[in-house]
Design a protein around this motif. Structure first.
Motif, PDB file in Angstrom:
ATOM      1  N   ASN A 116      52.404  45.278 -15.238  1.00  0.00           N
ATOM      2  CA  ASN A 116      53.299  46.107 -14.430  1.00  0.00           C
ATOM      3  C   ASN A 116      52.604  46.676 -13.195  1.00  0.00           C
ATOM      4  OD1 ASN A 116      52.017  47.567 -16.726  1.00  0.00           O
ATOM      5  ND2 ASN A 116      52.822  49.383 -15.703  1.00  0.00           N
ATOM      6  N   GLY A 143      54.623  38.401 -17.126  1.00  0.00           N
ATOM      7  CA  GLY A 143      54.150  39.422 -18.047  1.00  0.00           C
ATOM      8  C   GLY A 143      54.612  39.268 -19.468  1.00  0.00           C
ATOM      9  N   ASP A 144      55.720  38.507 -19.696  1.00  0.00           N
ATOM     10  CA  ASP A 144      56.139  38.302 -21.081  1.00  0.00           C
ATOM     11  C   ASP A 144      55.283  37.270 -21.778  1.00  0.00           C
ATOM     12  OD1 ASP A 144      57.123  36.075 -19.759  1.00  0.00           O
ATOM     13  OD2 ASP A 144      59.160  36.247 -20.530  1.00  0.00           O
ATOM     14  N   CYS A 154      50.298  38.346 -23.861  1.00  0.00           N
ATOM     15  CA  CYS A 154      51.267  39.012 -22.985  1.00  0.00           C
ATOM     16  C   CYS A 154      50.651  40.333 -22.555  1.00  0.00           C
ATOM     17  CB  CYS A 154      52.607  39.216 -23.689  1.00  0.00           C
ATOM     18  SG  CYS A 154      52.544  40.286 -25.145  1.00  0.00           S
ATOM     19  N   HIS A 155      51.349  41.037 -21.635  1.00  0.00           N
ATOM     20  CA  HIS A 155      50.805  42.333 -21.215  1.00  0.00           C
ATOM     21  C   HIS A 155      51.255  43.436 -22.149  1.00  0.00           C
ATOM     22  CE1 HIS A 155      49.106  45.517 -18.930  1.00  0.00           C
ATOM     23  NE2 HIS A 155      50.256  46.014 -18.542  1.00  0.00           N
ATOM     24  N   HIS A 157      54.240  45.443 -21.422  1.00  0.00           N
ATOM     25  CA  HIS A 157      55.178  46.374 -20.787  1.00  0.00           C
ATOM     26  C   HIS A 157      56.623  45.896 -20.912  1.00  0.00           C
ATOM     27  CE1 HIS A 157      54.692  43.285 -17.802  1.00  0.00           C
ATOM     28  NE2 HIS A 157      55.566  43.834 -16.986  1.00  0.00           N
ATOM     29  N   THR A 158      56.810  44.667 -21.374  1.00  0.00           N
ATOM     30  CA  THR A 158      58.143  44.124 -21.567  1.00  0.00           C
ATOM     31  C   THR A 158      58.149  43.337 -22.869  1.00  0.00           C
ATOM     32  OG1 THR A 158      59.892  42.822 -20.507  1.00  0.00           O
ATOM     33  CG2 THR A 158      57.645  41.970 -20.337  1.00  0.00           C
ATOM     34  N   TRP A 159      59.337  42.947 -23.327  1.00  0.00           N
ATOM     35  CA  TRP A 159      59.423  42.190 -24.566  1.00  0.00           C
ATOM     36  C   TRP A 159      58.739  40.842 -24.395  1.00  0.00           C
ATOM     37  CZ3 TRP A 159      61.445  44.139 -29.057  1.00  0.00           C
ATOM     38  CH2 TRP A 159      62.137  45.347 -28.951  1.00  0.00           C
ATOM     39  N   HIS A 174      48.116  46.880 -22.060  1.00  0.00           N
ATOM     40  CA  HIS A 174      49.090  47.851 -21.549  1.00  0.00           C
ATOM     41  C   HIS A 174      48.987  49.229 -22.187  1.00  0.00           C
ATOM     42  CE1 HIS A 174      52.628  49.370 -19.585  1.00  0.00           C
ATOM     43  NE2 HIS A 174      53.317  49.473 -20.696  1.00  0.00           N
ATOM     44  N   HIS A 207      66.755  42.673 -30.600  1.00  0.00           N
ATOM     45  CA  HIS A 207      66.531  42.315 -29.195  1.00  0.00           C
ATOM     46  C   HIS A 207      66.713  40.829 -28.960  1.00  0.00           C
ATOM     47  CE1 HIS A 207      64.893  42.504 -25.128  1.00  0.00           C
ATOM     48  NE2 HIS A 207      64.174  41.438 -25.436  1.00  0.00           N
ATOM     49  N   ALA A 251      54.691  50.354 -24.906  1.00  0.00           N
ATOM     50  CA  ALA A 251      55.359  49.069 -25.114  1.00  0.00           C
ATOM     51  C   ALA A 251      56.714  49.291 -25.772  1.00  0.00           C
ATOM     52  CB  ALA A 251      54.499  48.164 -25.987  1.00  0.00           C
ATOM     53  N   PRO A 252      57.755  48.562 -25.353  1.00  0.00           N
ATOM     54  CA  PRO A 252      59.088  48.784 -25.920  1.00  0.00           C
ATOM     55  C   PRO A 252      59.202  48.411 -27.396  1.00  0.00           C
ATOM     56  CG  PRO A 252      59.076  46.845 -24.498  1.00  0.00           C
ATOM     57  CD  PRO A 252      57.764  47.534 -24.296  1.00  0.00           C
TER      58      PRO A 252
END
Length: 277
Positions: A116, A143-144, A154-155, A157-159, A174, A207, A251-252
């Protein structure tokens, strides 16, 4: 954790003792994994907070180059936030990364998972410019994340991409996980830690709308993927104090997506369940 591994006999992810980095062996290649390098962080402190901190760019570079020499990888994988500025990098920040890449051995392949903070890094990091005698193979991925021979990167910050979730081991950054440790007389210190456990399929079902399936459960009886959250490579950045109840994860999919998560110090000391420290 220095003697622990996550993965099968073919896929092994092992922390480098005393360092915020891990090695992995998959598909015949040796990987070095790092997260959250945050090049240009000191410039960000001056701009964002008015705090004047001398640049530690040379120290960061030497620490990473020393790790490359120590571990001798074929492939360096940066799990996001290679740079700090969210927009286009300033001169000092971009200069730091250019000098870093010029210092890499020419035999090294580099994959940067876009974090991000990485802005439009793909528009200039891989623009056909040559880094002197540095690496000729530099790739930036979303980033995914992607799967590299059974290791999902992955990083965070997203799924994660579905291919990441279907990997045997998932590695991300992250979060900058830390713990606050207190002694008997009330003193305290903050230490960077690794988080290690299993990806909980239930946390991902809604999700991904997978008809009741989740990561590592694709109808073939496979166990859930191993999940590893790497500590930040940059020792100046803050982080999530994972052992404090009032701290929110970034993280989400955390903390729900981490089952039986345990924390380990950089020296390999096992602290046990992160939420019970």
């Amino acid at each position: 954790m220095s003697q622990d591994t996550t993965g099968s006999d073919e896929i092994r992810v092992e922390p480098v003792p005393g360092e915020p980095a891990a090695t992995a062996t998959a598909g015949g290649d040796r990987l070095l994994l790092v997260a959250d390098y945050h090049a240009g962080y000191e410039a960000g402190l001056r701009y964002e907070r008015g705090v004047d901190v001398p640049s530690r760019a040379p120290d960061r570079r030497e620490r990473l180059l020393s790790l490359l020499e120590r571990t001798d990888p074929d492939h360096l994988v940066v799990l996001g936030d290679l740079m700090h500025s969210i927009g286009d990098p300033g001169g000092a920040e971009r200069g730091e990364l250019e000098v870093l890449f010029e210092s890499f051995p020419p035999t090294l392949s580099v994959t940067v998972v876009k974090g991000n903070h990485d802005g439009k890094i793909e528009t200039w990091l891989v623009d056909d410019s040559e880094y002197g005698d540095g690496p000729a193979d530099v790739t930036v991925v979303p980033g995914d994340g992607i799967a590299i021979d059974g290791i999902g990167v992955c990083h965070g910050h997203t799924w994660p991409a579905r291919e990441v979730l279907e990997s045997e081991v998932i590695c991300l950054g992250h979060e900058h996980p830390c713990v606050r440790l207190e002694d008997e007389v009330g003193g305290s210190r903050v230490e960077r830690v690794w988080l290690r456990g299993r990806a909980d399929p239930a946390a991902f079902r809604e999700h991904y709308d997978t008809n009741g399936e989740g990561p590592g459960v694709a109808g073939d009886g496979r166990p859930p993927s191993g999940l590893i959250v790497l500590p930040a490579f940059n020792d100046l950045v803050g982080g999530t104090w994972v052992n404090l109840p009032d701290q929110s994860f970034l993280a989400p999919f955390l903390p729900d997506g981490l089952s039986d998560g345990e924390a380990y110090l950089l020296d390999g000391t096992r602290l046990g369940p992160y939420d019970a420290i």
